[in-house]
Motif scaffolding. Structure first.
Motif, short mmCIF file in Angstrom:
data_model
loop_
_atom_site.label_atom_id
_atom_site.label_comp_id
_atom_site.label_asym_id
_atom_site.label_seq_id
_atom_site.Cartn_x
_atom_site.Cartn_y
_atom_site.Cartn_z
N ALA A 1 -115.37 32.83 3.07
CA ALA A 1 -115.90 33.64 4.17
C ALA A 1 -116.31 35.08 3.50
O ALA A 1 -117.36 35.61 3.75
N ASN A 2 -115.86 35.54 2.35
CA ASN A 2 -116.04 36.61 1.70
C ASN A 2 -117.57 36.18 0.79
O ASN A 2 -118.05 37.32 0.32
N SER B 299 -116.51 44.85 4.99
CA SER B 299 -117.27 45.28 6.17
C SER B 299 -118.29 46.35 5.68
O SER B 299 -119.23 46.60 6.63
N SER B 300 -118.43 46.82 4.38
CA SER B 300 -119.47 47.58 4.18
C SER B 300 -120.56 46.89 3.32
O SER B 300 -121.65 47.62 2.98
N PHE B 301 -120.31 45.52 2.85
CA PHE B 301 -121.37 44.95 2.12
C PHE B 301 -121.48 43.45 2.96
O PHE B 301 -120.86 42.56 2.63
N ILE B 302 -122.38 43.39 4.04
CA ILE B 302 -122.46 42.19 4.82
C ILE B 302 -123.85 41.49 4.06
O ILE B 302 -124.83 42.05 3.57
N ASP C 275 -108.23 45.86 -5.75
CA ASP C 275 -109.66 46.02 -5.86
C ASP C 275 -110.50 46.09 -4.57
O ASP C 275 -111.60 45.76 -4.47
N GLY C 276 -109.77 46.33 -3.52
CA GLY C 276 -110.57 46.48 -2.20
C GLY C 276 -110.89 45.04 -1.65
O GLY C 276 -111.86 44.96 -0.69
N VAL D 267 -112.97 43.05 10.61
CA VAL D 267 -114.01 44.17 10.96
C VAL D 267 -115.39 43.91 10.46
O VAL D 267 -116.30 44.14 11.13
N MET D 268 -115.48 43.23 9.54
CA MET D 268 -116.82 42.48 8.91
C MET D 268 -117.46 41.78 9.97
O MET D 268 -118.62 41.72 10.28
N MET D 269 -116.58 40.87 10.40
CA MET D 269 -117.04 39.95 11.78
C MET D 269 -117.72 40.75 12.82
O MET D 269 -118.62 40.31 13.45
#
Length: 669
Positions: free
Chosen positions: A106-107, A114-117, A155-156, A183-185
């Motif tokens: 998924a990543n 969530s900051s880099f879609i 590393d986030g 959150v990204m979704m």
């Protein structure tokens, strides 16, 4: 070269580049991978290829042209009626065909966090939402059963795989993930109407309900349901349960899960579960229904569901199971009986689901489990097969189906991002089966009132199937297939479509003209030279998620003397016939699709790219006397450095205007 002249030439080159925002981005001479604009000519297995499966250049041989009794008639008629047609499916939505994304990737597919879609993913989803109203996406699979929600990762990161703990025939790694995945979704749903299926971990009965708790809170109405167990009928064989594990054991675990959900005050919608999600391996759905499963758990079940692939290629990938050859399997996909045979075992269950007031889903499918077959799963033939199979599921009263999406190591992906270390100079690879999702959305349209009918066309010939799509009892679209590959044109066919018994152009009769869109390729074996209504997503590493080219819709006048509309279907090919202008509008055709610019960069250096056809005749790879370097810090001087800083403001402004920008480290000429 003085600084002013360099600045002028650099600005001129950048403006020229940006004038063609859809330009292909590639790299020259990647071993084992096709080059943009070139067609692979090898057949059978590409024995010397050692790269990722997603870019495998293998091209199979198209099956022979059918002869004798199997040869279809080249002309036939389809008679449709307005009102009173029997055998129509339940009402279907334009979002019928969506995607199942393996949680462990998924990543890669959705975004880094969530900051880099991923911009290409947003564009691909926007294409479908425009045509079908929404896109349904599952994030789950084998990896969901072992997933653990944690507060943070080094590393986030939002996902971390335990490769050493991998299991199953597919080497599935356990996962840790953070709520930033959710959150990204949600942010993706704020951009595009994407709605989600999740999965609760099922590796043991110490229930980890965090994904339901946070999924509800973060995704809200965008959360469709939560899958409870992934292929439980394979648990014993995969050593995840004891060898006596059966449907009654699964029912008991479901009751335990539901008790835990009911006791969790953070979960507001306990009626969220999707089950039983069988692979139809050791168990059949009927074995589960016979336990009283649906009646006992009804208040907690949002959907009933299965997962199924027509076959597997596990031996080639993992050394387990039966050896299978893609070339031998290929003809099995290139006829109408394939989809019919896959759907038939579930017709009893779709009827049962309706009797219980539940929707029945195909939660995961594709050409073959364990990654599919090289040259088959990534072919034009697979696109025809997915389209036919999906329409057959809709006709058989499934309420939705999801095409599985894996990582770089599978052949069947509808879309694949470039490897992380190539993301600065490569774009996405769009598989042929993505075209199927696009076309199915257009076929069912935005009305959410479509009903599907298998027409048994051309005396039920298996190579030329056809479907009619009805709305409010009237036919609005016709889908026509031709599975045969015949470059001579001798296997093209012409179908005469008539509507009702009225005269041409009357309210209840054949229309005065129809609009037609074609899905075309030179062969069922073709991998990249594919167009839908004249548009394409190109070859490997060529797409930002937007169709390239001008949309072409043919207008075909109908015969007023015979009250028929004659439609030609090439071999191979697919035609979608719009019987009314409203039907064309309802499919989203002609509307502007919202697309998304690139707003962040993973790397600001070493990103120069050149069309391979230019590079082949330049000093970049065929000559000597290079004038500079693309290595950061090399062959630079004060004039270049100052000029580069001077154009950064221009490039930022262009990016804000919505143009996809590629940042160049150094340009040499």
């Amino acid at each position: 070269m003085d600084a002013n002249r360099f600045s002028f030439l650099l600005l001129l080159l950048i403006s020229t580049f940006l004038a063609s925002a859809n330009a292909n981005i590639t790299v020259y001479g990647v071993t084992g991978q096709q080059i943009l604009g070139q067609t692979a000519t090898n057949t059978a297995a590409a024995a010397n290829y050692t790269g990722s499966a997603a870019y495998n250049p293998t091209v199979l041989n198209a099956p022979d042209i059918p002869t004798g009794d199997q040869a279809p008639a080249k002309q036939f008629t389809i008679q449709l009626q307005n009102g009173g047609t029997n055998g129509l499916s339940i009402i279907q939505e334009g979002s019928f065909l969506g995607f199942s994304i393996e949680m462990s990737v998924a990543n890669q597919i959705l975004g880094r966090n969530s900051s880099f879609i991923q911009v290409a993913f947003l564009n691909l989803m926007a294409n479908l939402a425009r045509r079908g109203g929404a896109v349904y996406v599952r994030v789950g699979g084998n990896t969901q059963d072992f997933a653990v929600l944690v507060d943070s990762l080094p590393d986030g990161k939002i996902l971390e795989k335990d490769i050493e703990g991998s299991s199953n025939p597919t080497n599935t790694p356990p996962l840790k993930f953070t709520e930033d995945l959710l959150v990204m979704m949600r942010k993706i749903s704020d951009f595009v109407n994407v709605r989600w299926y999740l999965g609760v971990p099922f590796n043991d009965t110490n229930w980890r309900l965090g994904i339901i708790e946070r999924g509800e809170q973060i995704l809200g109405d965008h959360l469709l349901g939560v899958q409870a167990a992934n292929e439980p009928d394979l648990y014993a064989g995969h050593l995840h349960r004891n060898n006596t594990y059966g449907p009654n054991d699964y029912l008991g675990e479901m009751q335990s899960l539901i008790s835990a959900i009911d006791a969790d005050s953070k979960i507001q919608n306990p009626n969220c579960l999707i089950a039983p999600n069988l692979a139809t391996g050791a168990w059949t759905p009927e074995m589960v229904w016979d336990t009283g499963f649906v009646d006992i758990l009804s208040s907690s079940l949002a959907y009933l569901a299965v997962e199924h692939y027509p076959t597997d290629n596990c031996f080639a990938q993992f050394g387990s199971g039966t050896p299978r050859d893609g070339q031998t399997e290929f003809p099995n996909y290139l006829n109408h009986t394939s989809g019919q045979a896959l759907v038939q075992p579930y017709l009893n269950s779709t009827a049962y689901a309706q009797s219980k007031g539940k929707k029945f889903l195909m939660m995961e499918t594709n050409t073959a489990s364990c990654g599919g077959f090289a040259g088959l799963s990534d072919s034009f033939g697979a696109a025809l097969w997915v389209l036919d199979y999906s329409m057959q599921m809709a006709y058989g009263n499934f309420s939705g189906a999801l095409l599985h999406v894996g990582g770089q190591n599978v052949f069947y992906n509808p879309f694949t991002p470039p490897p992380t270390n190539q993301s600065t100079f490569h774009q996405w690879t769009i598989g042929p089966v993505y075209y199927s999702t696009l076309i199915l959305a257009e076929s069912f349209g935005l009305s959410n009132q479509s009903q599907i009918l298998d027409l048994g066309a051309n005396s039920n010939n298996i190579y030329t199937p056809a479907y009619a799509i009805y709305e409010n009892g009237n036919p609005v679209r016709v889908a026509l297939f031709n599975y045969i590959t015949d470059p001579s044109g001798a296997s093209d066919y012409t179908v005469s479509i008539a509507v009702g018994g009225g005269q041409t152009g009357t309210a209840n009769g054949t229309p005065g003209q129809v609009k037609v869109k074609y899905l075309l390729a030179p062969s069922v074996s073709e991998k990249s030279n594919i167009t839908w209504a004249g548009q394409t997503f190109g070859d490997h590493f060529a797409s930002d998620g937007r169709p390239m080219g001008t949309e072409t819709i043919q207008t075909i006048p109908c015969d007023t003397s015979s009250n028929t509309c004659s439609i030609k279907v090439p071999a191979p090919g697919f035609a979608l016939v719009f019987l009314t202008d409203d039907a064309l509008v309802e499919s989203g055709s002609g509307d502007a699709t919202t697309t998304f610019p690139t707003t962040a960069y993973t790397k600001l250096g070493n990103t120069a790219t050149v069309d391979p056809r230019v590079l082949a005749t330049s000093n970049g790879d065929r000559g000597s006397g290079n004038l500079g370097s693309t290595s950061k810090g090399s062959a630079s001087n004060g004039a270049m450095d100052n000029s580069w800083r001077g154009v950064m403001g221009l490039m930022s402004a262009v990016a804000m205007s919505g143009v996809v920008v590629v940042v160049l480290d150094l340009l040499v000429w």
